[in-house]
Design an enzyme around this catalytic site. Structure first.
Site, mmCIF file in Angstrom:
data_model
loop_
_atom_site.group_PDB
_atom_site.id
_atom_site.type_symbol
_atom_site.label_atom_id
_atom_site.label_comp_id
_atom_site.label_asym_id
_atom_site.label_seq_id
_atom_site.Cartn_x
_atom_site.Cartn_y
_atom_site.Cartn_z
ATOM 1 N N LYS A 14 40.487 -79.323 -18.008
ATOM 2 C CA LYS A 14 41.896 -79.088 -17.820
ATOM 3 C C LYS A 14 42.584 -78.218 -18.816
ATOM 4 O O LYS A 14 43.216 -77.201 -18.475
ATOM 5 C CB LYS A 14 42.613 -80.487 -18.010
ATOM 6 N N ARG A 88 49.672 -89.217 -15.630
ATOM 7 C CA ARG A 88 48.543 -89.993 -15.827
ATOM 8 C C ARG A 88 48.862 -91.530 -15.265
ATOM 9 O O ARG A 88 47.718 -92.357 -15.357
ATOM 10 C CB ARG A 88 48.168 -90.280 -17.221
ATOM 11 N N ARG A 127 32.074 -80.923 -28.429
ATOM 12 C CA ARG A 127 33.206 -79.882 -28.643
ATOM 13 C C ARG A 127 33.910 -79.915 -30.133
ATOM 14 O O ARG A 127 34.226 -80.909 -30.612
ATOM 15 C CB ARG A 127 34.469 -80.462 -27.560
ATOM 16 N N ARG A 161 38.226 -83.421 -32.757
ATOM 17 C CA ARG A 161 39.187 -84.584 -32.403
ATOM 18 C C ARG A 161 38.692 -85.936 -32.570
ATOM 19 O O ARG A 161 37.681 -86.200 -32.429
ATOM 20 C CB ARG A 161 39.442 -84.429 -30.992
ATOM 21 N N ARG A 172 38.462 -93.845 -22.460
ATOM 22 C CA ARG A 172 39.380 -92.822 -22.038
ATOM 23 C C ARG A 172 39.075 -92.687 -20.353
ATOM 24 O O ARG A 172 39.757 -92.694 -19.582
ATOM 25 C CB ARG A 172 39.395 -91.583 -22.782
HETATM 26 P P1 AP5 Z 1 38.580 -79.279 -21.768
HETATM 27 O O1 AP5 Z 1 38.882 -78.149 -21.229
HETATM 28 O O2 AP5 Z 1 38.807 -79.422 -23.254
HETATM 29 O O3 AP5 Z 1 38.759 -80.548 -21.028
HETATM 30 P P2 AP5 Z 1 40.153 -81.280 -21.030
HETATM 31 O O4 AP5 Z 1 40.061 -81.822 -19.387
HETATM 32 O O5 AP5 Z 1 41.252 -80.650 -21.367
HETATM 33 O O6 AP5 Z 1 39.583 -82.618 -21.747
HETATM 34 P P3 AP5 Z 1 40.440 -83.694 -22.784
HETATM 35 O O7 AP5 Z 1 39.268 -84.066 -23.766
HETATM 36 O O8 AP5 Z 1 41.461 -82.660 -23.396
HETATM 37 O O9 AP5 Z 1 41.013 -84.463 -21.673
HETATM 38 P P4 AP5 Z 1 41.656 -85.969 -22.058
HETATM 39 O O10 AP5 Z 1 42.193 -86.107 -20.711
HETATM 40 O O11 AP5 Z 1 41.107 -86.779 -22.591
HETATM 41 O O12 AP5 Z 1 42.833 -85.622 -23.481
HETATM 42 P P5 AP5 Z 1 44.238 -85.294 -23.567
HETATM 43 O O13 AP5 Z 1 44.277 -84.336 -24.856
HETATM 44 O O14 AP5 Z 1 44.883 -84.860 -22.474
HETATM 45 O O15 AP5 Z 1 36.854 -79.175 -21.771
HETATM 46 C C1 AP5 Z 1 36.146 -80.138 -22.448
HETATM 47 C C2 AP5 Z 1 34.740 -79.538 -23.116
HETATM 48 O O16 AP5 Z 1 34.098 -78.929 -21.879
HETATM 49 C C3 AP5 Z 1 35.165 -78.130 -23.899
HETATM 50 O O17 AP5 Z 1 34.210 -78.018 -24.991
HETATM 51 C C4 AP5 Z 1 35.057 -76.880 -22.959
HETATM 52 O O18 AP5 Z 1 34.739 -75.802 -23.442
HETATM 53 C C5 AP5 Z 1 33.874 -77.411 -21.841
HETATM 54 N N1 AP5 Z 1 34.106 -77.096 -20.728
HETATM 55 C C6 AP5 Z 1 35.411 -76.889 -19.911
HETATM 56 N N2 AP5 Z 1 35.030 -76.505 -18.666
HETATM 57 C C7 AP5 Z 1 33.620 -76.367 -18.473
HETATM 58 C C8 AP5 Z 1 32.758 -76.034 -17.429
HETATM 59 N N3 AP5 Z 1 33.012 -75.765 -16.125
HETATM 60 N N4 AP5 Z 1 31.320 -76.021 -17.816
HETATM 61 C C9 AP5 Z 1 30.922 -76.228 -18.948
HETATM 62 N N5 AP5 Z 1 31.802 -76.624 -20.068
HETATM 63 C C10 AP5 Z 1 33.096 -76.786 -19.749
HETATM 64 O O19 AP5 Z 1 44.615 -86.810 -24.126
HETATM 65 C C11 AP5 Z 1 44.038 -87.348 -25.511
HETATM 66 C C12 AP5 Z 1 44.941 -88.581 -25.482
HETATM 67 O O20 AP5 Z 1 46.350 -88.581 -25.679
HETATM 68 C C13 AP5 Z 1 44.744 -89.630 -24.437
HETATM 69 O O21 AP5 Z 1 43.673 -90.475 -24.639
HETATM 70 C C14 AP5 Z 1 45.877 -90.743 -24.551
HETATM 71 O O22 AP5 Z 1 45.986 -91.371 -25.792
HETATM 72 C C15 AP5 Z 1 46.967 -89.595 -24.983
HETATM 73 N N6 AP5 Z 1 47.776 -88.929 -23.689
HETATM 74 C C16 AP5 Z 1 47.784 -87.758 -23.411
HETATM 75 N N7 AP5 Z 1 48.526 -87.476 -22.144
HETATM 76 C C17 AP5 Z 1 48.884 -88.747 -21.907
HETATM 77 C C18 AP5 Z 1 49.980 -89.182 -20.892
HETATM 78 N N8 AP5 Z 1 50.210 -88.469 -19.798
HETATM 79 N N9 AP5 Z 1 50.014 -90.621 -20.890
HETATM 80 C C19 AP5 Z 1 49.543 -91.236 -21.955
HETATM 81 N N10 AP5 Z 1 48.868 -90.906 -22.830
HETATM 82 C C20 AP5 Z 1 48.337 -89.548 -22.838
HETATM 83 MG MG MG Z 2 42.649 -81.345 -22.985
#
Ligand code: AP5
Ligand code: MG
Length: 215
Positions: A14, A88, A127, A161, A172
């Site tokens: 994402k 979410r 990552r 992270r 997660r």
């Molecule tokens: P990346 O692009 O970083 O993936 P992502 O989907 O953004 O993953 P996140 O870990 O950020 O998702 P998340 O939903 O757990 O975390 P968030 O910050 O939203 O890609 C991942 C890796 O793969 C990278 O190394 C990239 O280079 C590689 N990659 C990407 N595409 C690829 C491809 N096609 N092929 C190969 N490699 C690839 O949330 C974190 C925490 O915050 C949550 O756990 C929660 O506690 C809180 N939180 C955030 N939003 C909310 C909400 N709306 N409600 C409640 N709590 C929330």
């Molecule tokens: Mg992300």
């Protein structure tokens, strides 16, 4: 002016795709994860509440994340918004609906990135990023050209992270399956969901998303 949701489990890509859309199309990336990490780093009241929850891999309260989105939404009036990691839960989906309607806006697409779970663990646990400019790297797919030196800014400091360990990633994912996937039928019923194979390369995923946005 498009408003799109990028939906998918942790590590689905994402953030990678949202950052690209921001650069290439001038859209605004609204990532609740990034906003929460900034709040934790700044030690704000929201950050103090969110820190331990995020480290466990659980979801922060609907009220907090919906307020964060509300504060930032007006930045993305002209260019369009990419909601990255929001909504979410069902309550967050309703909150987004209301926030958009209040501004005379609506969702155009909900793009679901589909990736299998072992691949997600590999992506996330490898990552890391530059501590100075935030450039993303990966132990298996993308190391700096010169070991230990950021390609973009030359910094020698990197960070990971705190929630990117295998145990937290499993939590997660369980949160995603239990609370986030159930909102898909709500969007499906309105014909908004487009599914993209997130196992494909970054460029192939980008092309699939572009085809949806331009279609
Ligand atoms: P990346 O692009 O970083 O993936 P992502 O989907 O953004 O993953 P996140 O870990 O950020 O998702 P998340 O939903 O757990 O975390 P968030 O910050 O939203 O890609 C991942 C890796 O793969 C990278 O190394 C990239 O280079 C590689 N990659 C990407 N595409 C690829 C491809 N096609 N092929 C190969 N490699 C690839 O949330 C974190 C925490 O915050 C949550 O756990 C929660 O506690 C809180 N939180 C955030 N939003 C909310 C909400 N709306 N409600 C409640 N709590 C929330
Ligand atoms: Mg992300």
């Amino acid at each position: 002016m498009l408003n799109i949701v990028l939906l998918g489990p942790p590590g689905a890509g994402k953030g990678t795709q949202a950052a690209r859309l921001e650069k290439q199309r001038g859209m605004i990336q609204l990532s609740t994860g990034d906003m929460l990490r900034a709040a934790v780093a700044a030690g704000t009241p929201v950050g103090r509440k969110a820190k331990a929850i995020m480290e466990r891999g659980e979801l922060v309260s609907d009220a907090i994340v919906s307020a964060l989105i509300g504060e930032r939404l007006d930045e993305a009036v002209e260019s369009g918004a990419i909601f990255d990691g929001f909504p979410r839960t069902g309550h967050q989906a309703e909150a987004l609906e209301l926030l958009l309607a209040q501004r005379g806006r609506k969702l155009d697409h909900v793009i679901e990135l589909e990736v299998d779970e072992d691949e997600l663990v590999r992506r996330i646990t490898g990552r890391f990023s530059c501590a100075s400019c935030g450039a993303p790297y990966h132990d298996d797919f993308k190391l700096p050209k010169v070991a230990g030196v950021c390609d973009i800014c030359g910094s020698t400091e990197f960070k990971r992270r705190p929630d990117d360990n295998e145990e937290t990633v499993r939590t997660r994912m369980a949160e995603y399956r239990a609370k986030t996937q159930p909102i898909l039928p709500y969007y499906d019923a309105r014909g908004l969901v487009r599914r993209v194979d997130g196992m494909a390369s970054v460029d192939e995923v980008a092309a699939a998303i572009d085809a949806i946005l331009d279609g």
